[in-house]
Design a protein around this motif. Sequence first.
Motif: not given
Length: 335
Positions: A106-113, A319-321
């Motif tokens: 939720t913190i990182i991946i959601a924005k990417m996908v 983690e974001e990278s």
Amino acid sequence: MPLATAAKIHRRQLVAALALAALACSAPPLMAEGAWPARAITLIVPYAAGGNVDVMARWIGPELSARLGQPVVIENVSGAGGIIGTEKAVRAKPDGYTLLLSVESTIIIAKMVTPSTVRYDGLADLMPVTLLGAQPLALVGKPAMQSKTAEALYAELKSVPGKYSYASSGVGTSLHLGGELLKQQGGLDMLHVPYRTGTQIVNDLSGNQLDLAVLPLSMVMQQARAGKILVYGVMSDKPSPAMPEVLPLAGVPAWRGANVTVWQGVFAPKGTPTQIVERLNTALGQVLANPSVRKNFEDGGVTPMGAGPREFAAFVKNEESKFGAIVTKGNIKAE
């Protein structure tokens, strides 16, 4: 005293008074509103009650309350895979009375996908407070799989492209990206099968209805020890204390460095005073040092962490990278 001199003195006094008034108005919330905390603190859990993150919140909530001297109220704001609750935390007043307990997806991946639906940036809009716990993902298989070791499995997957599939808890989740990383690093061709729940994945694996899956280690410990599913290894450089008999997948050269953990941490809205963030981190560190809390974590397969704001922020950035590279290479979208 000459009138001109008196006027100059009066002007200096007026400027000084105005400066003091401006300073008072610009005082940070911690000073202006008195000692923190002066009332109950809301801990938003952006998932339904009874789930893993909610359970962790209820492990730490009473202990955190005892150390801060105010109630910690857990508020479940579920929906859209944690996005709705996270957005509520992002919009909250940054005064230390609203916190968020959330995870990597939720913190990182959601924005990417799902970039068209996620209206927050986990790194820009939230302040990391404390990394509570983490556990590695595990690569598991049905009991009828011919290969019984990670080395043999890799060789089999490589020799028969497209024959095998792996399951995860959904497109764009950290579990999916963990499986994608194994594919990318290993040069493998496997079909991804998204499920809605990890429990159903475990049931289908033990019934030989699925080939492989990527799941949090805690979710498969009981079935693995009972011989109902195969565990090929964990996605980390070293074994997990929760199940030390399971070796890292790094034993396969092609999978060396393919490390993915699922983690839980506490965040505050951007702009929360540093003094409050530091005090929260200190209190949460004391909570994690409590033997009963540590036992709850460890019995649940989660390793207590305790990284503070700066270390946690660096961890999230890394983690974001890592996840961003997987998403970009795999062209992964959940929309």
